[in-house]
Each structure stands twice: as structure tokens, then as C-alpha cells.
Design a protein around this motif. Structure first.
Motif, PDB file in Angstrom:
ATOM      1  N   LEU A 147      35.060  88.833  15.403  1.00 18.69           N
ATOM      2  CA  LEU A 147      33.871  88.810  14.863  1.00 18.69           C
ATOM      3  C   LEU A 147      32.798  87.980  15.465  1.00 18.69           C
ATOM      4  CD1 LEU A 147      35.461  87.885  11.229  1.00 18.69           C
ATOM      5  CD2 LEU A 147      34.156  90.036  11.808  1.00 18.69           C
ATOM      6  N   ALA A 148      33.143  87.096  16.278  1.00 21.13           N
ATOM      7  CA  ALA A 148      32.259  86.054  17.060  1.00 21.13           C
ATOM      8  C   ALA A 148      31.565  86.750  18.303  1.00 21.13           C
ATOM      9  CB  ALA A 148      32.767  84.864  17.341  1.00 21.13           C
ATOM     10  N   ILE A 149      32.378  87.336  19.178  1.00 19.63           N
ATOM     11  CA  ILE A 149      32.050  87.887  20.425  1.00 19.63           C
ATOM     12  C   ILE A 149      31.423  89.275  20.122  1.00 19.63           C
ATOM     13  CG2 ILE A 149      32.842  88.673  22.631  1.00 19.63           C
ATOM     14  CD1 ILE A 149      35.533  87.192  22.201  1.00 19.63           C
ATOM     15  N   PRO A 150      30.363  89.295  20.830  1.00 20.94           N
ATOM     16  CA  PRO A 150      29.354  90.612  20.662  1.00 20.94           C
ATOM     17  C   PRO A 150      30.090  91.747  21.446  1.00 20.94           C
ATOM     18  CG  PRO A 150      28.169  88.535  21.464  1.00 20.94           C
ATOM     19  CD  PRO A 150      29.438  88.134  21.474  1.00 20.94           C
ATOM     20  N   SER A 151      29.915  92.877  21.100  1.00 23.57           N
ATOM     21  CA  SER A 151      30.626  94.119  21.577  1.00 23.57           C
ATOM     22  C   SER A 151      30.219  94.105  23.019  1.00 23.57           C
ATOM     23  CB  SER A 151      30.384  95.432  20.867  1.00 23.57           C
ATOM     24  OG  SER A 151      28.965  95.525  20.814  1.00 23.57           O
ATOM     25  N   PHE A 152      29.002  94.092  23.247  1.00 22.29           N
ATOM     26  CA  PHE A 152      28.517  94.082  24.650  1.00 22.29           C
ATOM     27  C   PHE A 152      29.280  93.080  25.674  1.00 22.29           C
ATOM     28  CE2 PHE A 152      25.194  91.259  23.166  1.00 22.29           C
ATOM     29  CZ  PHE A 152      25.064  90.132  24.200  1.00 22.29           C
ATOM     30  N   VAL A 153      29.494  92.273  25.084  1.00 18.95           N
ATOM     31  CA  VAL A 153      30.101  90.970  26.005  1.00 18.95           C
ATOM     32  C   VAL A 153      31.677  91.422  26.351  1.00 18.95           C
ATOM     33  CG1 VAL A 153      30.893  88.518  26.148  1.00 18.95           C
ATOM     34  CG2 VAL A 153      28.559  89.118  25.188  1.00 18.95           C
ATOM     35  N   ALA A 154      32.058  91.907  25.157  1.00 22.71           N
ATOM     36  CA  ALA A 154      33.545  92.508  25.344  1.00 22.71           C
ATOM     37  C   ALA A 154      33.601  93.609  26.240  1.00 22.71           C
ATOM     38  CB  ALA A 154      34.115  92.689  23.839  1.00 22.71           C
ATOM     39  N   GLY A 155      32.712  94.612  26.227  1.00 16.83           N
ATOM     40  CA  GLY A 155      32.556  95.558  27.126  1.00 16.83           C
ATOM     41  C   GLY A 155      32.448  95.143  28.460  1.00 16.83           C
ATOM     42  N   ILE A 156      31.287  94.294  28.840  1.00 19.84           N
ATOM     43  CA  ILE A 156      31.461  93.976  30.264  1.00 19.84           C
ATOM     44  C   ILE A 156      32.426  93.309  30.721  1.00 19.84           C
ATOM     45  CG2 ILE A 156      30.013  92.493  31.394  1.00 19.84           C
ATOM     46  CD1 ILE A 156      27.607  92.578  29.832  1.00 19.84           C
TER      47      ILE A 156
END
Length: 321
Positions: free
Chosen positions: A141-150
Motif C-alpha cells: 500500500l505504501a510503495i508507489p507502483s512506478f517505484v515497484a515497476g522500476i
């Protein structure tokens, strides 16, 4: 049920009209002008430019322009892309299959992980496993999806080479062949995993809490008093009631996954309508941008309707009149 569905469909019409007003006027307030993409850029004659503005209706009152756009939109004419020089409907139709494929694949991942993690955490609350699952939920919930994607691209594409980092199919693979479908699945797995796993947290938590709540109700105590096996109590009595809210989320997922794919598709350079939407905003392709916005709005309203209908189907205590 049929009358309720028809009433809800009719109720969507004024909402969509209101949304169309907002979309149209916000597009008009954006900097830039789509007119430049509709004329010959090499002809800078002021008289030619003024004649074309008059011919294309850009000098008409704003209300007239809105009425003309809505009228064409209802008839299926979404306008012409000023970037691709093609009808907006044709461009969106080319991208939608990729987005639907990504959304459905991520939905499968979401429900599989949410079901097993939520069921485990609900049956064994406050244990080490439950705490680990809760930690994952908070991180998701805390980590933005674009950060996880990168991060995923860096490790699984660049470092390990397990997945491609862009595109929807390999170069030079013939359409319709077995290799083509395998390549499509290979390209969609990583963005679908990111989109699915980042959306698992809320579903897992809902299922866990419902299982814990239902396990304390009277009908469960009665079943235990009769000597019913614990596995049967959870699988037949508790899980059947706890899974109702998860099923109803399916309706909301219709729009959430497609709109959530905007960031994911952009990060993975995946050619869907999410990436197309951001591209149309950046390049002032108003016809495509407004069409996609209206499409997402319709899917949101339609998803709410599906959620309400599913709730009435899976829970016999609810009657939709």
C-alpha cells in the motif's frame, strides 16, 4: 433484478453527460490548440489559417462546439487524432486488447494471492505468518507502483534477464503462431505481476478480517459444538460468507485495473490505452485523450453496477428491487 439494472443504466446517462461537460471544458482550458495538427503546417498564410479555423468550427461559440462533439461522440465518431492522422476510435481499438490482456492477467494474480494469503491470515491470526503478510500489505500500500515497476525491471529484466522490459510481443514473430502467444504472455507477466501484487494488499486484509469476524459468530460455535471438522467449518461456513466482499470487488476492478495500468504501461513501455492516454496528454492529442477519459468514466460507472449486481447474486439476503 432486471428493473434495477435498467434503472441504473438510465441513471448513468445524466452522469456521463455531466462528465462529458467536465472533460470537454477541461480540454479546452489546457494550453495548446488541436487546430495546429489539423491543417497544413507548411502553409503559414494568415488568411488560410483563418479560413480553416472557420471551416473546422474553431470560431464557433464554445457551447456549439460542445454540442457538436457530443453529437458525434454518441454516433460513434470520436474525432480524428492530430498525431496519428487516424480516427481516435481506430487507435484506441488497436490498443485496447493489450490493456484488457494485462488487466485480466493481473486480476488473476490479485485474486490468487489475495485468496491464499487472506485465508491463511484469517485462520491463523496474530501468528508470525499473519504478521509477515500484514507487513507485505503495508509495503504494497505504501510503495508507489512506478517505484515497484522500476525495481522489477532493474532486477528481473536487466540483472537476471528473465523478462523483457518493454513491448507486448517479440520483434519478428508472426502473428497467430504458438511463439506469438507465448511471447505475448512472456511480455505481459512482469507488468501484470506488479499491477496484481500491488493491488493484493487491500483484498487480503478484507478477507482476513472477514474470516476472523465470521469465525466468532454463533453459527460457527454451533457447528463446532456439533463436532464438525474445523476444515469443513472454514471451507463451507466461514469462507463462503467471507468471500462475498471479495467477489463484489470484481466490478470495481473493471475500471481500477485499466486506469491503474496508465502508470504500469508507461513504465514498461507496454502499448495499451494507459500509455496512449499519457502520450495523448503530452502531445495535445485532444480527440484521443477525451475519448479515453470518457471510456474510463463509463467503465467506472459500469463497474459499480456490476459490483451491486454481484452482491445481490452471491448474497441471497440482499434483494435488488
Amino acid at each position: 433484478m432486471l428493473q434495477y439494472t435498467l434503472r441504473r443504466f438510465l441513471g448513468m446517462i445524466p452522469l456521463l453527460l455531466l462528465i462529458s461537460v467536465v472533460v470537454f471544458f477541461l480540454a479546452k482550458m489546457m494550453p495548446g490548440d488541436p487546430f495546429a495538427g489539423e491543417i497544413n503546417p507548411s502553409n503559414t498564410n494568415p488568411q488560410y489559417i483563418e479560413e480553416m479555423r472557420e471551416k473546422l468550427g474553431y470560431n464557433d461559440p464554445i457551447i456549439v462546439q460542445y454540442g457538436r462533439w457530443v453529437g458525434k461522440f454518441i454516433q460513434g465518431d470520436f474525432g480524428k487524432s492530430t498525431v496519428y492522422k487516424k480516427p481516435a476510435a481506430e487507435i484506441i481499438a488497436q490498443r485496447i486488447p493489450n490493456t484488457i490482456f494485462l488487466a485480466l492477467t493481473s486480476l488473476v494474480f490479485t485474486y490468487i494471492f489475495a485468496f491464499f494469503m487472506g485465508m491463511y491470515a484469517g485462520r491463523k491470526p496474530y501468528t508470525l505468518g499473519d504478521n509477515l503478510i500484514a507487513t507485505y500489505n503495508y509495503l504494497a500500500l505504501a510503495i508507489p507502483s512506478f517505484v515497484a515497476g522500476i525495481v522489477a525491471i532493474y532486477f528481473f529484466s536487466f540483472k537476471l534477464g528473465w523478462f523483457p522490459f518493454s513491448g507486448s510481443v517479440g520483434v519478428g514473430i508472426g502473428e497467430g503462431t504458438w511463439g506469438y502467444y507465448m511471447s505475448r504472455m512472456h511480455h505481459v507477466l512482469l507488468p501484470a505481476l506488479i499491477l496484481g501484487l500491488m493491488g493484493t494488499a487491500s483484498y487480503t486484509q478484507f478477507l482476513r478480517n472477514d474470516i476472523i469476524e465470521n469465525s466468532r459468530k454463533d453459527f460457527v460455535r454451533t457447528a463446532r459444538a456439533k463436532g464438525t471438522k474445523e476444515s469443513k467449518i472454514y471451507n463451507k461456513h466461514i469462507l463462503r460468507n467471507s468471500i462475498i466482499p471479495i467477489i463484489t470487488f470484481l466490478g470495481f476492478d473493471v475500471a481500477t485495473l485499466i486506469s491503474g495500468a496508465v502508470i504500469t504501461e508507461t513504465i514498461f513501455t507496454y502499448p495499451g490505452i494507459g500509455a496512449l492516454f499519457l502520450e495523448s496528454v503530452g502531445r495535445r492529442d485532444y480527440a484521443v485523450m477525451m475519448s479515453i477519459t470518457m471510456l474510463l468514466s463509463f467503465l467506472t460507472l459500469f463497474g459499480n453496477l456490476i459490483a451491486d449486481i454481484l452482491y445481490g447474486v452471491v448474497d441471497p439476503r440482499i434483494r435488488l428491487d
